[in-house]
Design an enzyme around this catalytic site. Sequence first.
Site, PDB file in Angstrom:
ATOM      1  N   SER A  15      59.169  55.721 106.583  1.00 56.73           N
ATOM      2  CA  SER A  15      58.057  56.639 106.886  1.00 56.73           C
ATOM      3  C   SER A  15      58.320  58.067 106.422  1.00 56.73           C
ATOM      4  O   SER A  15      59.393  58.623 106.643  1.00 56.73           O
ATOM      5  CB  SER A  15      57.788  56.649 108.395  1.00 56.73           C
ATOM      6  OG  SER A  15      56.795  57.607 108.683  1.00 56.73           O
ATOM      7  N   LYS A  66      48.097  49.282 114.727  1.00 53.85           N
ATOM      8  CA  LYS A  66      46.908  50.128 114.926  1.00 53.85           C
ATOM      9  C   LYS A  66      45.855  49.476 115.826  1.00 53.85           C
ATOM     10  O   LYS A  66      45.162  50.176 116.570  1.00 53.85           O
ATOM     11  CB  LYS A  66      46.289  50.489 113.570  1.00 53.85           C
ATOM     12  CG  LYS A  66      47.142  51.478 112.773  1.00 53.85           C
ATOM     13  CD  LYS A  66      46.471  51.873 111.480  1.00 53.85           C
ATOM     14  CE  LYS A  66      47.419  52.709 110.638  1.00 53.85           C
ATOM     15  NZ  LYS A  66      46.832  53.131 109.366  1.00 53.85           N
ATOM     16  N   ASP A 102      42.644  58.411 109.691  1.00 50.42           N
ATOM     17  CA  ASP A 102      42.838  57.871 108.333  1.00 50.42           C
ATOM     18  C   ASP A 102      41.640  58.136 107.412  1.00 50.42           C
ATOM     19  O   ASP A 102      41.813  58.595 106.280  1.00 50.42           O
ATOM     20  CB  ASP A 102      43.097  56.358 108.389  1.00 50.42           C
ATOM     21  CG  ASP A 102      44.539  56.018 108.756  1.00 50.42           C
ATOM     22  OD1 ASP A 102      45.424  56.873 108.554  1.00 50.42           O
ATOM     23  OD2 ASP A 102      44.777  54.897 109.242  1.00 50.42           O
ATOM     24  N   ALA A 128      38.898  44.564 103.027  1.00 53.71           N
ATOM     25  CA  ALA A 128      38.121  44.553 104.272  1.00 53.71           C
ATOM     26  C   ALA A 128      39.058  44.489 105.467  1.00 53.71           C
ATOM     27  O   ALA A 128      38.727  43.929 106.506  1.00 53.71           O
ATOM     28  CB  ALA A 128      37.153  43.377 104.268  1.00 53.71           C
ATOM     29  N   ALA A 131      42.433  49.393 106.817  1.00 52.60           N
ATOM     30  CA  ALA A 131      42.283  50.645 106.063  1.00 52.60           C
ATOM     31  C   ALA A 131      40.847  50.810 105.585  1.00 52.60           C
ATOM     32  O   ALA A 131      40.271  51.909 105.660  1.00 52.60           O
ATOM     33  CB  ALA A 131      43.250  50.659 104.882  1.00 52.60           C
ATOM     34  N   TYR A 217      50.913  54.210  98.040  1.00 50.85           N
ATOM     35  CA  TYR A 217      51.658  55.251  97.317  1.00 50.85           C
ATOM     36  C   TYR A 217      53.105  54.799  97.238  1.00 50.85           C
ATOM     37  O   TYR A 217      53.549  53.915  97.966  1.00 50.85           O
ATOM     38  CB  TYR A 217      51.552  56.605  98.032  1.00 50.85           C
ATOM     39  CG  TYR A 217      51.924  56.517  99.488  1.00 50.85           C
ATOM     40  CD1 TYR A 217      50.963  56.258 100.453  1.00 50.85           C
ATOM     41  CD2 TYR A 217      53.261  56.623  99.899  1.00 50.85           C
ATOM     42  CE1 TYR A 217      51.305  56.117 101.786  1.00 50.85           C
ATOM     43  CE2 TYR A 217      53.607  56.492 101.231  1.00 50.85           C
ATOM     44  CZ  TYR A 217      52.627  56.249 102.168  1.00 50.85           C
ATOM     45  OH  TYR A 217      52.963  56.100 103.474  1.00 50.85           O
TER      46      TYR A 217
HETATM   47  P1  NDP Z   1      45.275  44.686 105.945  1.00 52.93           P
HETATM   48  O1  NDP Z   1      46.376  43.679 105.968  1.00 52.93           O
HETATM   49  O2  NDP Z   1      44.504  44.967 107.188  1.00 52.93           O
HETATM   50  O3  NDP Z   1      44.183  44.212 104.844  1.00 52.93           O
HETATM   51  C1  NDP Z   1      44.591  43.756 103.603  1.00 52.93           C
HETATM   52  C2  NDP Z   1      43.375  43.594 102.664  1.00 52.93           C
HETATM   53  O4  NDP Z   1      43.882  43.401 101.337  1.00 52.93           O
HETATM   54  C3  NDP Z   1      42.482  42.414 102.983  1.00 52.93           C
HETATM   55  O5  NDP Z   1      41.151  42.776 102.709  1.00 52.93           O
HETATM   56  C4  NDP Z   1      42.972  41.338 101.974  1.00 52.93           C
HETATM   57  O6  NDP Z   1      41.981  40.422 101.593  1.00 52.93           O
HETATM   58  C5  NDP Z   1      43.303  42.201 100.797  1.00 52.93           C
HETATM   59  N1  NDP Z   1      44.323  41.609  99.899  1.00 52.93           N
HETATM   60  C6  NDP Z   1      45.609  41.327 100.186  1.00 52.93           C
HETATM   61  N2  NDP Z   1      46.235  40.833  99.096  1.00 52.93           N
HETATM   62  C7  NDP Z   1      45.305  40.802  98.099  1.00 52.93           C
HETATM   63  C8  NDP Z   1      45.340  40.379  96.741  1.00 52.93           C
HETATM   64  N3  NDP Z   1      46.476  39.906  96.181  1.00 52.93           N
HETATM   65  N4  NDP Z   1      44.224  40.506  95.990  1.00 52.93           N
HETATM   66  C9  NDP Z   1      43.081  40.980  96.532  1.00 52.93           C
HETATM   67  N5  NDP Z   1      42.977  41.385  97.828  1.00 52.93           N
HETATM   68  C10 NDP Z   1      44.090  41.288  98.605  1.00 52.93           C
HETATM   69  O7  NDP Z   1      45.917  46.015 105.316  1.00 52.93           O
HETATM   70  P2  NDP Z   1      45.457  47.518 105.601  1.00 52.93           P
HETATM   71  O8  NDP Z   1      43.978  47.565 105.487  1.00 52.93           O
HETATM   72  O9  NDP Z   1      46.098  48.023 106.833  1.00 52.93           O
HETATM   73  O10 NDP Z   1      46.161  48.320 104.385  1.00 52.93           O
HETATM   74  C11 NDP Z   1      45.672  48.223 103.057  1.00 52.93           C
HETATM   75  C12 NDP Z   1      46.430  49.201 102.154  1.00 52.93           C
HETATM   76  O11 NDP Z   1      46.117  50.547 102.490  1.00 52.93           O
HETATM   77  C13 NDP Z   1      47.954  49.080 102.214  1.00 52.93           C
HETATM   78  O12 NDP Z   1      48.448  49.154 100.891  1.00 52.93           O
HETATM   79  C14 NDP Z   1      48.364  50.288 103.009  1.00 52.93           C
HETATM   80  O13 NDP Z   1      49.670  50.723 102.641  1.00 52.93           O
HETATM   81  C15 NDP Z   1      47.317  51.300 102.589  1.00 52.93           C
HETATM   82  N6  NDP Z   1      47.119  52.403 103.563  1.00 52.93           N
HETATM   83  C16 NDP Z   1      47.398  53.691 103.167  1.00 52.93           C
HETATM   84  C17 NDP Z   1      47.235  54.752 104.033  1.00 52.93           C
HETATM   85  C18 NDP Z   1      47.537  56.147 103.561  1.00 52.93           C
HETATM   86  O14 NDP Z   1      47.617  57.063 104.397  1.00 52.93           O
HETATM   87  N7  NDP Z   1      47.691  56.371 102.267  1.00 52.93           N
HETATM   88  C19 NDP Z   1      46.753  54.555 105.415  1.00 52.93           C
HETATM   89  C20 NDP Z   1      46.466  53.176 105.729  1.00 52.93           C
HETATM   90  C21 NDP Z   1      46.654  52.149 104.833  1.00 52.93           C
HETATM   91  P3  NDP Z   1      41.636  39.097 102.478  1.00 52.93           P
HETATM   92  O15 NDP Z   1      40.712  39.542 103.569  1.00 52.93           O
HETATM   93  O16 NDP Z   1      40.998  38.171 101.510  1.00 52.93           O
HETATM   94  O17 NDP Z   1      42.966  38.595 103.002  1.00 52.93           O
END
Ligand code: NDP
Length: 271
Positions: A15, A66, A102, A128, A131, A217
């Site tokens: 972190s 979260k 966020d 979906a 985030a 990132y």
């Molecule tokens: P979740 O696990 O809640 O959601 C993951 C999503 O990614 C789902 O919609 C999933 O689809 C999709 N997914 C996973 N693998 C693939 C793939 N290979 N191809 C296409 N779609 C895929 O994760 P979060 O929403 O919590 O986080 C998402 C990203 O955002 C992370 O990389 C996280 O690090 C980043 N983030 C950054 C923040 C910042 O401050 N910069 C803050 C919060 C998050 P499906 O529904 O089909 O499984």
Amino acid sequence: MTDRYCVFGNPIGHSKSPAIHSRFAQQTGEDIFYEARLAPIDGFAAAVRDFIVHGGRGANVTVPFKEEAFRLCDRHTPRALQAGAVNTLIFASNGITGDNTDGTGLVQDLTTNLGTVITGRRVLLLGAGGAARGALGPLLAEKPALLVLANRTAAKAEALAEHFAADGPVEGCGLTALAGCHFDLVINATSASLGGEVPPLPADCYAPGALAYDMMYGQGDTPFLPAARAAGVTRLADGLGMLVEQAAEAFFVWRGVRPVTQPVLEALRQP
Ligand code: NDP
């Protein structure tokens, strides 16, 4: 007495939040101590209570807690209710308040740091999960012409778009439904980059001058960015600015003082 804050996660060793909040404290003269705390996967609530007992004033929450944090709170801010997840906890004698900074952090990074206009533009939000859900309300509040939410599992995007239908022009679909569509702003809120993957997108989905933004990132480019570059995109950004901006918003919620983010972001960008 120095006020104590922390970020809970699992894992948490990577972190950057302690470094960000230490810089905010130094800059504003606020007397706080901020640390990273590893919470056991099955022991998040106990870890929070222990921190409160030992004088904690507030905390950030990251993966995978979260949604559990949302359930733990006694009350929620409107943006936490909208997101269905909490990344900022405020501890007081009458209980725990949950907030979500966020989405505000994302919009602040896009509009102020990157000079991107969202109002009246066509936005594609990929993913979906948590985030994407946190980003939807603040993005729609900027009044885009259209926000398309596309996800690998189409049904999740459709359900989420339905949930936000009253907040603006949002449509949910699968990734394969994007052929022939063009967007001014494409935001990757999937976790595909974590596995070195890129969501499959039609090369012509980027309108001229579009910004490709990856919420993830790291050191150097995330996998999403070279793929966008190969599709002819010249405006690219990762999610480090979002991280700093969501932290600044949390700092403001806790301390009532808004730190200047640009020098902190520049320092974090140094190799
Ligand atoms: P979740 O696990 O809640 O959601 C993951 C999503 O990614 C789902 O919609 C999933 O689809 C999709 N997914 C996973 N693998 C693939 C793939 N290979 N191809 C296409 N779609 C895929 O994760 P979060 O929403 O919590 O986080 C998402 C990203 O955002 C992370 O990389 C996280 O690090 C980043 N983030 C950054 C923040 C910042 O401050 N910069 C803050 C919060 C998050 P499906 O529904 O089909 O499984």
